[in-house]
Each structure stands twice: as structure tokens, then as C-alpha cells.
Scaffold this motif. Structure first.
Motif, mmCIF file in Angstrom:
data_model
loop_
_atom_site.group_PDB
_atom_site.id
_atom_site.type_symbol
_atom_site.label_atom_id
_atom_site.label_comp_id
_atom_site.label_asym_id
_atom_site.label_seq_id
_atom_site.Cartn_x
_atom_site.Cartn_y
_atom_site.Cartn_z
ATOM 1 N N LEU A 172 5.506 3.460 9.109
ATOM 2 C CA LEU A 172 6.535 3.544 8.071
ATOM 3 C C LEU A 172 7.397 4.788 8.267
ATOM 4 O O LEU A 172 8.616 4.752 8.084
ATOM 5 N N ILE A 180 9.972 4.238 10.950
ATOM 6 C CA ILE A 180 11.062 3.381 10.475
ATOM 7 C C ILE A 180 12.033 4.194 9.621
ATOM 8 O O ILE A 180 13.255 4.122 9.790
ATOM 9 N N ARG A 225 15.992 5.036 10.370
ATOM 10 C CA ARG A 225 17.042 4.606 9.446
ATOM 11 C C ARG A 225 17.840 5.779 8.878
ATOM 12 O O ARG A 225 19.038 5.654 8.627
ATOM 13 N N VAL A 239 10.364 0.431 2.342
ATOM 14 C CA VAL A 239 10.038 -0.253 3.597
ATOM 15 C C VAL A 239 8.760 -1.077 3.438
ATOM 16 O O VAL A 239 8.660 -2.200 3.943
ATOM 17 N N GLU A 291 9.668 -4.178 1.846
ATOM 18 C CA GLU A 291 10.380 -5.045 2.783
ATOM 19 C C GLU A 291 9.412 -5.719 3.753
ATOM 20 O O GLU A 291 9.524 -6.915 4.037
#
Length: 237
Positions: free
Chosen positions: A179, A182, A186, A218, A221
Motif C-alpha cells: 500500500l 502505491i 500516486r 487504496v 479500492e
């Protein structure tokens, strides 16, 4: 094994080995349509493709180890005009400690392309998250449960009149690191995320607070992709 035909696009995941390949097919909703094992040979590659096409329109083959045991299969699928996505091999030592399951690895290969379509999620990161899901299917019944398992749920850290939360240092650290990767990606190149960071910074939030919120987003998601539509897991041998 009885298979169900589907007119929607399907993704086929392949866990490759020296002599055989384990194969799992998923529908666009993440429903497992079938599983099979084929020889690692030209005849086996043709059989795999025929088996997959009999289930419906194949949007992609996720193949593990395209530079090693999966090289021949990837080449054969490319030559036949199929889309092939390389899937990084998961941590084999961890899989052996928990009991090696070729069909689960094939399931990871099939599902990873759904995650890698999202911003900032590379193959290795997707595999780490999907292995967490695969190893804990009974514990992940909601996005909150996934966030807790990933160490992405907020922990109250209020003091006096200040209402704050802090990062959770518990949970699965490999998934939490995924995570983190990511979020960092981003924050560098994903405009909706950079806009969010700018807005939160102007509101006085610290970087750790912003990253905590982004990790939680995230996790939500990720849950919506491989977990929202339950995938039938392979039965124990």
C-alpha cells in the motif's frame, strides 16, 4: 470438471512449472469459471488455449515466469494473437511455509491484471496484496477487515481538543508495504492524488496523516476489485 460458458471477457492465470502448468480462468466479475493442469509442451499450450476459449472471450492471459518456465507458453500465446501479461512470481518461501497451492498461484496470476490496471499498482505489488487475500479468505468480509489486515485502519491519537489519528503499525507488513508503494507512486504522478495532497496540506494535515488516509482509500479500492465479487477458492487437497 463442469465449466460455465460466458460471453463476457475472461482472464486466464497460469502458474508455470518445468513439466506442468496450473491454470485458472476468472470472469470479468472475478468469478472462478474453472481450473485445469496442462503439460508444459506445444500440445499442452494448444490444449490450454482451446480450454480457455471454450469458456468465452479471453481478454488476457496472466502468465507467471515468462522469462523461465513460462517462456514457451508466452511465446505460443503471443504467436496465436493472444494478449499476454507477465506476472511476477510471489514469495515462494512464504507460500511453502503456508502450504504451496499451484491453483492459488494461478488465481493470483489471473487476478493481478485487474489490479495493475489501477494507477500505481505494479505486478509485484498486486501479487503481494492478492496473496494476502488468498491466505485469509475467511477474514476479509469487508473493506474495513482488509484495511485492518493491511495495517491501514486509523488508530485514534487525539489529545485534548485536537482530534487526530495515526498510522497503524500492526497488520500484515508486506501488504502494508505494498500500500505504501502505491501511495508514494500516486503522490508523485497521479493528478487526483496530488490534488488531494495539496488540499489536505492547505488544511493543515501532516504528510503521515495524508498517507494514512490514502492507504485507507487504496485498501478500499483493492477490496472493490478482487474481493467485492467473491472468487471461489480451490478446495484443499
Amino acid at each position: 470438471m463442469q465449466h460455465h460458458q460466458t460471453d463476457t471477457g475472461i482472464v486466464v492465470g497460469v502458474d508455470t512449472h518445468k513439466h506442468t502448468h496450473a491454470v485458472v480462468a476468472l470472469s470479468a466479475l472475478g468469478v472462478r469459471l474453472g481450473a485445469t493442469t496442462v503439460p508444459a509442451s506445444s500440445a499442452g499450450y494448444r490444449r490450454l488455449a482451446s480450454w480457455a476459449l471454450a469458456l468465452g472471450r479471453v481478454t488476457a492471459f496472466g502468465v507467471e515466469g515468462t522469462g523461465s518456465y513460462g517462456a514457451g507458453l508466452a511465446r505460443a500465446l503471443h504467436q496465436a494473437g493472444h494478449r499476454v501479461l507477465e506476472v511476477n512470481r510471489p514469495d515462494r518461501s512464504a507460500r511453502r511455509r503456508n502450504g504451496k497451492d499451484d491453483m492459488l498461484d494461478a488465481l493470483v496470476s489471473a487476478t493481478a491484471p485487474q489490479l495493475t490496471a489501477a494507477p500505481g499498482i505494479a505486478n509485484g505489488t498486486a501479487a503481494a496484496l492478492l496473496l494476502l487475500v488468498g491466505d485469509n479468505p475467511g477474514r476479509i468480509r469487508s473493506e474495513c477487515a482488509l484495511a485492518k489486515l493491511c495495517g491501514a485502519c486509523p488508530i485514534p491519537a487525539s489529545s485534548g481538543r485536537t482530534n487526530r489519528h495515526r498510522l497503524n503499525r500492526g497488520g500484515n507488513r508486506q501488504a502494508n508495504a505494498a500500500l505504501h508503494r502505491i501511495v508514494v507512486t500516486r503522490m508523485r504522478m497521479h493528478k487526483p492524488t496530488t490534488d488531494y495532497v495539496a488540499r489536505c496540506t492547505n488544511e493543515g494535515k501532516t504528510k503521515p496523516e495524508i498517507m494514512r488516509c490514502l492507504k485507507r482509500y487504496v485498501a478500499r479500492e483493492v477490496f472493490s476489485l478482487p474481493c467485492k465479487h467473491p472468487v471461489a477458492m480451490p478446495e484443499p487437497a
